[in-house]
Each structure stands twice: as C-alpha cells, then as structure tokens.
Design a protein around this motif. Structure first.
Motif, PDB file in Angstrom:
ATOM      1  N   LEU A  81       0.845  -1.186   0.000  1.00 17.73           N
ATOM      2  CA  LEU A  81       0.000   0.000   0.000  1.00 17.73           C
ATOM      3  C   LEU A  81       0.881   1.236   0.000  1.00 17.73           C
ATOM      4  CD1 LEU A  81      -2.869   1.305   0.333  1.00 17.73           C
ATOM      5  CD2 LEU A  81      -2.373   1.342   2.797  1.00 17.73           C
ATOM      6  N   VAL A  82       0.759   2.058  -1.023  1.00 19.86           N
ATOM      7  CA  VAL A  82       1.484   3.325  -1.052  1.00 19.86           C
ATOM      8  C   VAL A  82       0.781   4.302  -0.116  1.00 19.86           C
ATOM      9  CG1 VAL A  82       2.213   5.270  -2.465  1.00 19.86           C
ATOM     10  CG2 VAL A  82       2.340   2.951  -3.377  1.00 19.86           C
ATOM     11  N   LEU A  83       1.517   4.794   0.875  1.00 19.40           N
ATOM     12  CA  LEU A  83       0.959   5.684   1.888  1.00 19.40           C
ATOM     13  C   LEU A  83       1.961   6.800   2.173  1.00 19.40           C
ATOM     14  CD1 LEU A  83      -1.020   6.474   4.187  1.00 19.40           C
ATOM     15  CD2 LEU A  83       0.182   4.816   5.639  1.00 19.40           C
ATOM     16  N   ASP A  84       1.606   8.023   1.811  1.00 22.92           N
ATOM     17  CA  ASP A  84       2.440   9.190   2.087  1.00 22.92           C
ATOM     18  C   ASP A  84       1.807   9.980   3.223  1.00 22.92           C
ATOM     19  OD1 ASP A  84       3.954  11.456   2.175  1.00 22.92           O
ATOM     20  OD2 ASP A  84       3.565  12.099   0.123  1.00 22.92           O
ATOM     21  N   LEU A  85       2.357   9.822   4.412  1.00 21.88           N
ATOM     22  CA  LEU A  85       1.797  10.461   5.595  1.00 21.88           C
ATOM     23  C   LEU A  85       2.127  11.947   5.676  1.00 21.88           C
ATOM     24  CD1 LEU A  85       2.628   7.566   8.039  1.00 21.88           C
ATOM     25  CD2 LEU A  85       0.316   8.290   7.401  1.00 21.88           C
ATOM     26  N   GLY A  86       2.896  12.440   4.723  1.00 17.47           N
ATOM     27  CA  GLY A  86       3.184  13.865   4.671  1.00 17.47           C
ATOM     28  C   GLY A  86       2.096  14.669   3.993  1.00 17.47           C
ATOM     29  N   SER A  87       1.047  13.996   3.544  1.00 21.10           N
ATOM     30  CA  SER A  87      -0.055  14.646   2.830  1.00 21.10           C
ATOM     31  C   SER A  87      -1.375  14.034   3.270  1.00 21.10           C
ATOM     32  CB  SER A  87       0.122  14.466   1.317  1.00 21.10           C
ATOM     33  OG  SER A  87      -1.092  14.664   0.624  1.00 21.10           O
ATOM     34  N   LEU A  88      -2.288  14.859   3.736  1.00 24.99           N
ATOM     35  CA  LEU A  88      -3.599  14.340   4.131  1.00 24.99           C
ATOM     36  C   LEU A  88      -4.380  13.839   2.922  1.00 24.99           C
ATOM     37  CD1 LEU A  88      -4.672  16.911   6.875  1.00 24.99           C
ATOM     38  CD2 LEU A  88      -3.638  14.647   7.171  1.00 24.99           C
ATOM     39  N   LYS A  89      -4.212  14.487   1.781  1.00 27.85           N
ATOM     40  CA  LYS A  89      -4.874  14.023   0.559  1.00 27.85           C
ATOM     41  C   LYS A  89      -4.384  12.630   0.185  1.00 27.85           C
ATOM     42  CE  LYS A  89      -5.604  15.128  -4.333  1.00 27.85           C
ATOM     43  NZ  LYS A  89      -5.321  16.104  -5.438  1.00 27.85           N
ATOM     44  N   ALA A  90      -3.069  12.442   0.209  1.00 26.65           N
ATOM     45  CA  ALA A  90      -2.507  11.133  -0.115  1.00 26.65           C
ATOM     46  C   ALA A  90      -2.923  10.084   0.913  1.00 26.65           C
ATOM     47  CB  ALA A  90      -0.985  11.223  -0.183  1.00 26.65           C
ATOM     48  N   THR A  91      -3.022  10.489   2.171  1.00 26.94           N
ATOM     49  CA  THR A  91      -3.461   9.573   3.225  1.00 26.94           C
ATOM     50  C   THR A  91      -4.892   9.117   2.971  1.00 26.94           C
ATOM     51  OG1 THR A  91      -1.963  10.578   4.843  1.00 26.94           O
ATOM     52  CG2 THR A  91      -3.835   9.341   5.705  1.00 26.94           C
ATOM     53  N   ARG A  92      -5.744  10.037   2.560  1.00 21.85           N
ATOM     54  CA  ARG A  92      -7.140   9.684   2.237  1.00 21.85           C
ATOM     55  C   ARG A  92      -7.197   8.714   1.055  1.00 21.85           C
ATOM     56  NH1 ARG A  92     -11.132  12.518   4.668  1.00 21.85           N
ATOM     57  NH2 ARG A  92     -10.537  14.393   5.846  1.00 21.85           N
ATOM     58  N   ILE A  93      -6.360   8.943   0.063  1.00 19.66           N
ATOM     59  CA  ILE A  93      -6.349   8.068  -1.111  1.00 19.66           C
ATOM     60  C   ILE A  93      -5.944   6.646  -0.710  1.00 19.66           C
ATOM     61  CG2 ILE A  93      -5.119   7.604  -3.278  1.00 19.66           C
ATOM     62  CD1 ILE A  93      -5.034  10.664  -3.691  1.00 19.66           C
ATOM     63  N   ALA A  94      -4.937   6.548   0.158  1.00 22.16           N
ATOM     64  CA  ALA A  94      -4.492   5.230   0.619  1.00 22.16           C
ATOM     65  C   ALA A  94      -5.587   4.520   1.410  1.00 22.16           C
ATOM     66  CB  ALA A  94      -3.230   5.368   1.460  1.00 22.16           C
TER      67      ALA A  94
END
Length: 321
Positions: A81-94
């Motif tokens: 699972l790609v998860l970028d915790l530096g971005s809330l948008k990316a976190t939501r996508i994950a």
C-alpha cells in the motif's frame, strides 16, 4: 509477558503469541528496509498470519520490503500500500484504496509505526508542522478512515501507536502546535509533542471504541539505530551515545537494542492477551509502564487532542452509538 524484558527479541515474542497471530490480518505503516516496521512485518510473517499489509511511501522500497518478508516466510500473503503520511490528501487516497479491497473485509491489527525524528522545521502542504503531521495527524486520519474495517474484526482488534520515551521532550501544544510559525521551534520539543500525541491518541481510541472491543496502546521500542535518527547524529555524539565514526556507544544512561529486540514491545502490544484490560497503556521493554509527566496525567488530554486532530483533518469522528 512477565518473563519478557529489555532483551526480548521480536522472534521470541511472536513465538509466544503465535496462536494470536495465525489467521489474522495486520497492517503496518513505515516498512522501510532496515527499519522497525519491516522487522515487525518479518517476525509476524513467521507465524502464519492471514495477510500482512505493508504500507510505505515508495513503491520501490515496498517491493524490497515484500521481498525481504517473503525471504523469511515464503508462503505468507502480502499486499503493498502506497501511503504518504506527509499529505492528508494522499493519506485519504491510501485509506480509500484499503476500504475498496473487497477481499479484505476486516483488519485485526493496525501498527502505526512510521515516523520522522528531530527534523528541521517544515510545514506540510496542509500547513502542519511536519513531525506532528507525520507522526500523529496523518496516522489519526488514516486509522479513523479504516475504523469500520478495524471494528469489523470484532472484539480484540488492536491499534498500536509507536511512541517513544521522547514524549518526555514536551506536551502537545494545543494552542501552538506549529511553534509560532517556526519562531519557537525546537526539534526535540516537536518530537516530544508528536510522541505524546501517539499515547494520548491510544487513550482516545480506548475511550471511544473500548465498548466495541477495540484495544489501543502506545509503545516505546527502545534505542535502536535506524535511518530515523539521521537528523540526530550530532546530538547523539554530543551526549556520548555515538562516536565520531557514527557507531553507537552503550553507556549507563543508554543501552542500544538490536533491530530484533526493538520490535518485541510492539509485538506484545499487538498480540499479548494478558494486557487486554489495560487498553490505553504505554509499554516499554515489553511491560506496561506509567507515564509520569503532568501533561500525560491530564484526564482531558485525549479529548483535547481528538478535537484538535479533527480540526486539522477537517472531519469529525464521533464515538459510535
């Protein structure tokens, strides 16, 4: 658990709790090669889990992580699972991706392992100081968005937040979490804020979902040298914990653990049935330990953090009926 302590290894801990790992689905964030997250995944994979979900920022590192896990346990089921915790948008996508996995109807254990430490002052794209954002706020959002699947696993579901004895560096600055735009920034106070938040969030989870069977814990893994400490080398040298060549140095004040020893407390928090009635606790060296600082004794702390976290992510997560 009573026989476990400072030197217990992750393999020893998973062997003890093998029956509580077998057949379960576990999600681990921050599975960077050479770090605690991947070592946690490796020792869990040895005990026949149903699925291990490896979450991290880089597809390349996730692929390497999966290869390392399968080298230890060739037959284990793994999903990346790609998860970028530096971005809330990316976190939501994950989180949305996980929620769309129809073949994964429930998640038994979430281990919020990813983090950064003692970094220079920076704001994320969401305008939040980076250590607080990465170590707590994004994990809060990610976990809450997955809560339906976590609760679907039934009584005994667990959330484990990797904290640190570094929580003693400072409380959550509810009225100034961004350190006056960096003007009052101190990297260890910032780290302390995020690590205090990890424990308070576990207590908030207990208060909101304990009646649904969820358990949550904060964990201090001990002193383990990984890439997490990149920004702390000068400080470690000044304190005598590292030599000029970058080698760790043991002393009466600090004794370094191996990577395998460093994940044992996480395993206890995730699977030990004997601590089920101590949800919200902080663990160190495989044992429940009291948090002494005044700000950790504030009974309103978990609720204040919950409200601030909701404000920062722009979404409310009320307690279920």
């Amino acid at each position: 658990m009573t026989t476990f302590g400072w030197g217990t290894t992750g393999e020893e801990a998973t062997a003890a709790f093998a029956q509580h790992i077998a057949g379960r689905t576990i999600l681990i964030t921050g599975v960077t090669p050479g770090g605690l997250g991947l070592e946690t995944a490796r020792v869990i994979a040895l005990r026949d889990p149903k699925l291990v979900i490896l979450a991290g920022r880089s597809t390349e590192k996730l692929q390497q992580a999966e290869e390392d896990v399968k080298k230890a346990a060739p037959n284990v089921s793994v999903r990346q699972l790609v998860l970028d915790l530096g971005s809330l948008k990316a976190t939501r996508i994950a989180a949305e991706e996980v929620n769309n996995w129809s073949d994964v109807p429930s998640i038994d254990v979430v281990i919020n392992n990813a983090g950064i430490m003692a970094t220079p002052y920076a704001l994320t794209a969401d305008g939040i100081e980076s250590q607080f954002a990465t170590n707590h706020v994004a994990h809060f959002l990610f976990t809450q968005l997955l809560m339906p699947k976590i609760l679907a696993s039934g009584s005994g579901a667990r959330v484990v937040n990797l904290s640190s004895s570094g929580y003693k560096g400072g409380p959550v600055r509810f009225d100034d979490y961004n350190f006056d735009g960096g003007q009052k920034y101190e990297k260890w106070a910032s780290y302390g804020q995020s690590k205090s938040a990890n424990v308070l969030y576990a207590r908030g989870l207990r208060e909101r979902y304990g009646n649904k069977g969820l358990q949550a814990y904060g964990v201090h893994p001990g002193a383990i040298w990984t890439n997490l400490g990149h920004h702390a080398k000068d400080d470690l040298r000044a304190m005598g914990f590292m030599d000029e060549a970058g080698n760790t140095v043991n002393s009466e004040r600090l004794k370094w653990k191996t990577l395998d020893q460093g994940v044992s407390t996480t395993i206890v928090a995730a699977f030990d049935p004997s601590i089920a009635d101590q949800s919200g606790a902080y663990l160190a060296d495989c044992q429940v330990e009291e948090t002494q600082e005044d700000w950790m004794q504030d009974p309103e702390g978990p609720e204040k953090l919950w409200k601030l976290s909701e404000q920062l992510v722009g979404q409310e997560f009320p307690a279920p009926a």
